[in-house]
Design an enzyme around this catalytic site. Structure first.
Site, PDB file in Angstrom:
ATOM      1  N   ILE A   1       0.921  -1.145   0.000  1.00 36.25           N
ATOM      2  CA  ILE A   1       0.000   0.000   0.000  1.00 36.25           C
ATOM      3  C   ILE A   1       0.957   1.190   0.000  1.00 36.25           C
ATOM      4  O   ILE A   1       1.528   1.530   1.028  1.00 36.25           O
ATOM      5  CB  ILE A   1      -0.914   0.023   1.244  1.00 36.25           C
ATOM      6  CG1 ILE A   1      -1.681  -1.289   1.408  1.00 36.25           C
ATOM      7  CG2 ILE A   1      -1.841   1.229   1.199  1.00 36.25           C
ATOM      8  CD1 ILE A   1      -2.752  -1.537   0.373  1.00 36.25           C
ATOM      9  N   PRO A   2       1.193   1.801  -1.146  1.00 38.15           N
ATOM     10  CA  PRO A   2       2.349   2.689  -1.338  1.00 38.15           C
ATOM     11  C   PRO A   2       2.240   4.079  -0.701  1.00 38.15           C
ATOM     12  O   PRO A   2       2.232   5.101  -1.393  1.00 38.15           O
ATOM     13  CB  PRO A   2       2.460   2.774  -2.858  1.00 38.15           C
ATOM     14  CG  PRO A   2       1.053   2.626  -3.331  1.00 38.15           C
ATOM     15  CD  PRO A   2       0.411   1.652  -2.376  1.00 38.15           C
ATOM     16  N   CYS A   3       2.221   4.117   0.615  1.00 36.00           N
ATOM     17  CA  CYS A   3       2.151   5.403   1.309  1.00 36.00           C
ATOM     18  C   CYS A   3       3.416   6.229   1.076  1.00 36.00           C
ATOM     19  O   CYS A   3       3.394   7.451   1.253  1.00 36.00           O
ATOM     20  CB  CYS A   3       1.878   5.196   2.799  1.00 36.00           C
ATOM     21  SG  CYS A   3       3.019   4.094   3.624  1.00 36.00           S
ATOM     22  N   HIS A   4       4.503   5.587   0.651  1.00 27.92           N
ATOM     23  CA  HIS A   4       5.728   6.340   0.362  1.00 27.92           C
ATOM     24  C   HIS A   4       5.562   7.249  -0.860  1.00 27.92           C
ATOM     25  O   HIS A   4       6.348   8.166  -1.043  1.00 27.92           O
ATOM     26  CB  HIS A   4       6.917   5.378   0.163  1.00 27.92           C
ATOM     27  CG  HIS A   4       6.776   4.450  -1.000  1.00 27.92           C
ATOM     28  ND1 HIS A   4       6.025   3.288  -0.934  1.00 27.92           N
ATOM     29  CD2 HIS A   4       7.277   4.512  -2.257  1.00 27.92           C
ATOM     30  CE1 HIS A   4       6.086   2.672  -2.101  1.00 27.92           C
ATOM     31  NE2 HIS A   4       6.832   3.398  -2.927  1.00 27.92           N
TER      32      HIS A   4
END
Length: 161
Positions: free
Chosen positions: A126-129
């Site tokens: 889940i690409p919160c970066h």
């Protein structure tokens, strides 16, 4: 929930602990230890954890741009909306917290989006970066801003090759 299992994966930017059940991965978090753990977590990790580690390895080698192992997350309805929106931010791209707030139909929830982003337990997948400030600057990341910057640069390098 079923019994949780854990598996350590050593990435180029530190040890990652993967936790899950026989059905799905629930957590992928940087451990922030300087060296790999010597403790035995599970002698024969469940298949879904091994598949997660394998796909993370492919991601770090620049061979994988999407993840297909089963994962699940628990959170409020709002948090789940945010996390579902994060998955739509493409590999190597960035977007602002404000854009996520707009995507979930709550344009005034910018700070709440940031809070939900910070509670994401499925790092990288889940690409919160990929979420940055409206001023295009890097802001908070549970794994540390240096890792956020590394991940973004890694994805851009992989897209360029």
């Amino acid at each position: 929930m079923s019994k949780l299992y854990a598996l350590s994966y050593v990435s180029p930017i530190g040890e990652i602990e993967i936790q899950g059940t026989h059905e799905a991965v629930y957590s992928i978090m940087f451990s922030n230890r300087n060296e790999p753990s010597t403790r035995v977590i599970e002698e024969a990790p469940v298949q879904v954890l091994k598949e997660c580690a394998s796909q993370l390895d492919e991601y770090f080698k620049g061979e994988r741009f999407e993840f297909s192992f089963p994962y699940a997350y628990e959170g409020t309805d709002f948090q789940q909306k945010v996390w579902n929106a994060l998955v739509n931010v493409g590999y190597g791209k960035t977007t602002a917290y404000k854009d996520i707030a707009l995507a979930i139909g709550n344009e005034k929830a910018i700070r709440a989006v940031g809070s939900a982003n910070g509670k994401n337990k499925l790092s990288i997948v889940i690409p919160c970066h990929r979420i940055i400030g409206s001023n295009q600057k890097l802001t908070g990341y549970a794994g540390g801003l240096w890792r956020k910057e590394w991940l973004l640069q890694h994805e851009k390098r992989c897209l360029g090759s």
